[in-house]
Scaffold this active site. Sequence first.
Site, PDB file in Angstrom:
ATOM      1  N   TYR A  13      -1.999  22.198  -9.456  1.00  0.00           N
ATOM      2  CA  TYR A  13      -2.444  22.642 -10.780  1.00  0.00           C
ATOM      3  C   TYR A  13      -2.157  24.133 -10.949  1.00  0.00           C
ATOM      4  O   TYR A  13      -1.700  24.580 -12.002  1.00  0.00           O
ATOM      5  CB  TYR A  13      -3.930  22.373 -10.941  1.00  0.00           C
ATOM      6  N   GLU A  32       7.628   7.094  -4.290  1.00  0.00           N
ATOM      7  CA  GLU A  32       8.662   8.073  -4.640  1.00  0.00           C
ATOM      8  C   GLU A  32       9.182   8.799  -3.406  1.00  0.00           C
ATOM      9  O   GLU A  32      10.133   9.547  -3.466  1.00  0.00           O
ATOM     10  CB  GLU A  32       8.079   9.073  -5.638  1.00  0.00           C
ATOM     11  N   CYS A  58       1.472  12.675 -14.300  1.00  0.00           N
ATOM     12  CA  CYS A  58       0.288  13.434 -13.883  1.00  0.00           C
ATOM     13  C   CYS A  58      -0.049  13.118 -12.440  1.00  0.00           C
ATOM     14  O   CYS A  58      -0.763  13.861 -11.788  1.00  0.00           O
ATOM     15  CB  CYS A  58      -0.891  13.116 -14.794  1.00  0.00           C
ATOM     16  N   HIS A  59       0.459  12.023 -11.924  1.00  0.00           N
ATOM     17  CA  HIS A  59       0.137  11.666 -10.545  1.00  0.00           C
ATOM     18  C   HIS A  59       0.851  12.589  -9.570  1.00  0.00           C
ATOM     19  O   HIS A  59       0.539  12.623  -8.398  1.00  0.00           O
ATOM     20  CB  HIS A  59       0.516  10.207 -10.292  1.00  0.00           C
ATOM     21  N   ASN A  89       0.304  30.963 -17.173  1.00  0.00           N
ATOM     22  CA  ASN A  89      -1.014  31.507 -16.841  1.00  0.00           C
ATOM     23  C   ASN A  89      -1.553  30.940 -15.536  1.00  0.00           C
ATOM     24  O   ASN A  89      -2.139  29.873 -15.521  1.00  0.00           O
ATOM     25  CB  ASN A  89      -2.000  31.181 -17.967  1.00  0.00           C
ATOM     26  N   ARG A 125      -7.385  25.207 -14.767  1.00  0.00           N
ATOM     27  CA  ARG A 125      -8.348  24.281 -15.383  1.00  0.00           C
ATOM     28  C   ARG A 125      -7.755  23.687 -16.650  1.00  0.00           C
ATOM     29  O   ARG A 125      -7.917  22.523 -16.947  1.00  0.00           O
ATOM     30  CB  ARG A 125      -9.627  25.021 -15.752  1.00  0.00           C
ATOM     31  N   ASN A 170      -3.174  13.814 -21.823  1.00  0.00           N
ATOM     32  CA  ASN A 170      -2.031  12.940 -21.582  1.00  0.00           C
ATOM     33  C   ASN A 170      -1.582  12.241 -22.856  1.00  0.00           C
ATOM     34  O   ASN A 170      -1.778  11.055 -23.013  1.00  0.00           O
ATOM     35  CB  ASN A 170      -2.407  11.901 -20.521  1.00  0.00           C
TER      36      ASN A 170
END
Length: 114
Positions: free
Chosen positions: A24, A84, A55-56, A33, A38, A47
């Site tokens: 993240y 993957e 997002c995984h 930033n 967060r 999403n």
Amino acid sequence: MSESFSSRVYDVVRRIPMGKVATYGQVAALAGNPRNARIVGYALHSNPEPGVIPCHRVVFRDGSLAPGFAFGGPERQRALLEDEGVSFIPPAKSHTNAGEEGWLVDLQRCQWQE
DNA sequence: TCGCTGACCATAC
DNA sequence: GGTATGGCCAGCG
């Protein structure tokens, strides 16, 4: 910039190559930033384009996956990443607890490097 | 329009 | 070394 911060987040996450994962904080930094980690999670939570935004492939700084929220379960996320080619490290060891949760992504091998 | 909360991360005790 | 709290910014009610 015309695009909102979240739009940037989606763009960055979308650029994560297969077999790689990003944190993240890293996505936030690439978005512009580093402190907005967060917001990255918040944006991904929205999403707007499921299936388009992996997002995984976004994990915590420790390499652990998000707690309970997920898009179908933590094991689902692990399966996708493993499929993957992402390496996983079983936390276990000391405890004989065979907890399925707690699997950590090998950031040292699979963390997305620009 | 204002305030609160929130998929985090870093530092302090 | 582990736990607790603070701080940043953006979206939503």
